[in-house]
Design an enzyme around this catalytic site. Structure first.
Site, PDB file in Angstrom:
ATOM      1  N   SER A  22       0.810  -1.219   0.000  1.00 18.17           N
ATOM      2  CA  SER A  22       0.000   0.000   0.000  1.00 18.17           C
ATOM      3  C   SER A  22       0.844   1.270   0.000  1.00 18.17           C
ATOM      4  O   SER A  22       0.458   2.280  -0.596  1.00 18.17           O
ATOM      5  CB  SER A  22      -0.928   0.015   1.222  1.00 18.17           C
TER       6      SER A  22
ATOM      7  N   CYS B  58      -4.877  -2.734   1.146  1.00 18.91           N
ATOM      8  CA  CYS B  58      -5.512  -3.216   2.374  1.00 18.91           C
ATOM      9  C   CYS B  58      -4.427  -3.366   3.440  1.00 18.91           C
ATOM     10  O   CYS B  58      -3.478  -4.134   3.252  1.00 18.91           O
ATOM     11  CB  CYS B  58      -6.186  -4.557   2.110  1.00 18.91           C
TER      12      CYS B  58
ATOM     13  N   HIS C 139       3.847  -0.440  12.707  1.00 15.06           N
ATOM     14  CA  HIS C 139       3.982  -0.335  11.255  1.00 15.06           C
ATOM     15  C   HIS C 139       2.658   0.052  10.590  1.00 15.06           C
ATOM     16  O   HIS C 139       2.619   0.878   9.677  1.00 15.06           O
ATOM     17  CB  HIS C 139       4.445  -1.695  10.714  1.00 15.06           C
TER      18      HIS C 139
HETATM   19  N1  RBF Z   1       1.367  -3.384   2.891  1.00 13.02           N
HETATM   20  C1  RBF Z   1       0.030  -3.441   2.793  1.00 13.02           C
HETATM   21  O1  RBF Z   1      -0.527  -3.056   1.761  1.00 13.02           O
HETATM   22  N2  RBF Z   1      -0.735  -3.913   3.836  1.00 13.02           N
HETATM   23  C2  RBF Z   1      -0.200  -4.340   5.005  1.00 13.02           C
HETATM   24  O2  RBF Z   1      -0.939  -4.781   5.899  1.00 13.02           O
HETATM   25  C3  RBF Z   1       1.207  -4.287   5.147  1.00 13.02           C
HETATM   26  N3  RBF Z   1       1.788  -4.683   6.293  1.00 13.02           N
HETATM   27  C4  RBF Z   1       3.130  -4.646   6.387  1.00 13.02           C
HETATM   28  C5  RBF Z   1       3.743  -5.082   7.573  1.00 13.02           C
HETATM   29  C6  RBF Z   1       5.128  -5.089   7.681  1.00 13.02           C
HETATM   30  C7  RBF Z   1       5.747  -5.564   8.951  1.00 13.02           C
HETATM   31  C8  RBF Z   1       5.925  -4.641   6.591  1.00 13.02           C
HETATM   32  C9  RBF Z   1       7.417  -4.634   6.672  1.00 13.02           C
HETATM   33  C10 RBF Z   1       5.331  -4.196   5.442  1.00 13.02           C
HETATM   34  C11 RBF Z   1       3.945  -4.193   5.307  1.00 13.02           C
HETATM   35  N4  RBF Z   1       3.325  -3.765   4.127  1.00 13.02           N
HETATM   36  C12 RBF Z   1       1.974  -3.812   4.030  1.00 13.02           C
HETATM   37  C13 RBF Z   1       4.112  -3.361   2.940  1.00 13.02           C
HETATM   38  C14 RBF Z   1       4.315  -1.848   2.804  1.00 13.02           C
HETATM   39  O3  RBF Z   1       3.153  -1.253   2.274  1.00 13.02           O
HETATM   40  C15 RBF Z   1       5.503  -1.607   1.841  1.00 13.02           C
HETATM   41  O4  RBF Z   1       5.269  -2.305   0.640  1.00 13.02           O
HETATM   42  C16 RBF Z   1       6.816  -2.048   2.433  1.00 13.02           C
HETATM   43  O5  RBF Z   1       6.987  -1.527   3.727  1.00 13.02           O
HETATM   44  C17 RBF Z   1       7.971  -1.601   1.540  1.00 13.02           C
HETATM   45  O6  RBF Z   1       9.133  -2.221   1.967  1.00 13.02           O
END
Ligand code: RBF
Length: 161
Positions: A65, A89, A97
């Site tokens: 996201s 989502c 985070h």
């Molecule tokens: N991206 C989402 O779209 N939804 C999430 O629930 C989500 N949770 C994440 C939890 C963690 C611990 C990490 C490291 C990343 C998460 N991301 C999530 C990805 C985030 O949007 C993004 O792509 C990354 O942080 C880039 O490295």
């Protein structure tokens, strides 16, 4: 709670302009793809149900996201679309985070709208539990993708009336 009263898939079709001559970009985050793909599918279905043609709907993917902001900005710069729907989502985990991603993505998409030539529609689900996401991706509360598609069509027509 407002969402408990509002089904995200229901809309009054008589208030939706024809999307026949409109083009749309959809940026979809692959993180939590079970939910985001269901939203993207519903958005495409609703755009087509209101007159948009398949070739006028461009879909591009980003990893998570947080990348929706860049993905939407890139699309605005490089593709000839009338509106962009950003779909993601975020589900709360054990660390803060969740808050940073929600905050950063929301802020980024809002800023894009301030400077945008085309509207960017906010299709980010921010859920405490997977069950809440399920309910909003075709479950009890409808599908947020449908709501985003109708919003996109209305925003393209904004100012025309
Ligand atoms: N991206 C989402 O779209 N939804 C999430 O629930 C989500 N949770 C994440 C939890 C963690 C611990 C990490 C490291 C990343 C998460 N991301 C999530 C990805 C985030 O949007 C993004 O792509 C990354 O942080 C880039 O490295």
């Amino acid at each position: 709670m407002a969402s408990a009263l509002h089904n995200l898939s229901s809309y009054d079709a008589t208030t939706v302009p024809s999307a026949e001559d409109m083009s749309f970009g959809i940026v979809v985050a692959d993180w939590n793809e079970h939910y985001t793909y269901a939203m993207a599918e519903a958005a495409i279905e609703a755009l087509k149900a209101n007159g948009a043609s398949e070739e006028n709907i461009l879909v591009k993917h980003v990893p998570g996201s947080f990348e929706l902001v860049y993905g939407a900005a890139w699309m605005m710069e490089n593709e000839d679309v009338d509106a962009i729907i950003a779909i993601g989502c975020v589900i709360r985990g054990d660390t803060p985070h969740f808050d940073y991603i929600c905050q950063g993505t929301t802020q980024g998409l809002a800023e894009l709208n301030l400077h945008a030539e085309v509207p960017v529609i906010y299709g980010l689900l921010t859920c405490n539990t997977p069950e809440q996401a399920e309910e909003r991706c075709g479950g009890r509360l409808g599908n947020k993708g449908t709501e985003c598609a109708i919003t996109a069509i209305k925003m393209v027509a904004y100012g025309d009336e």
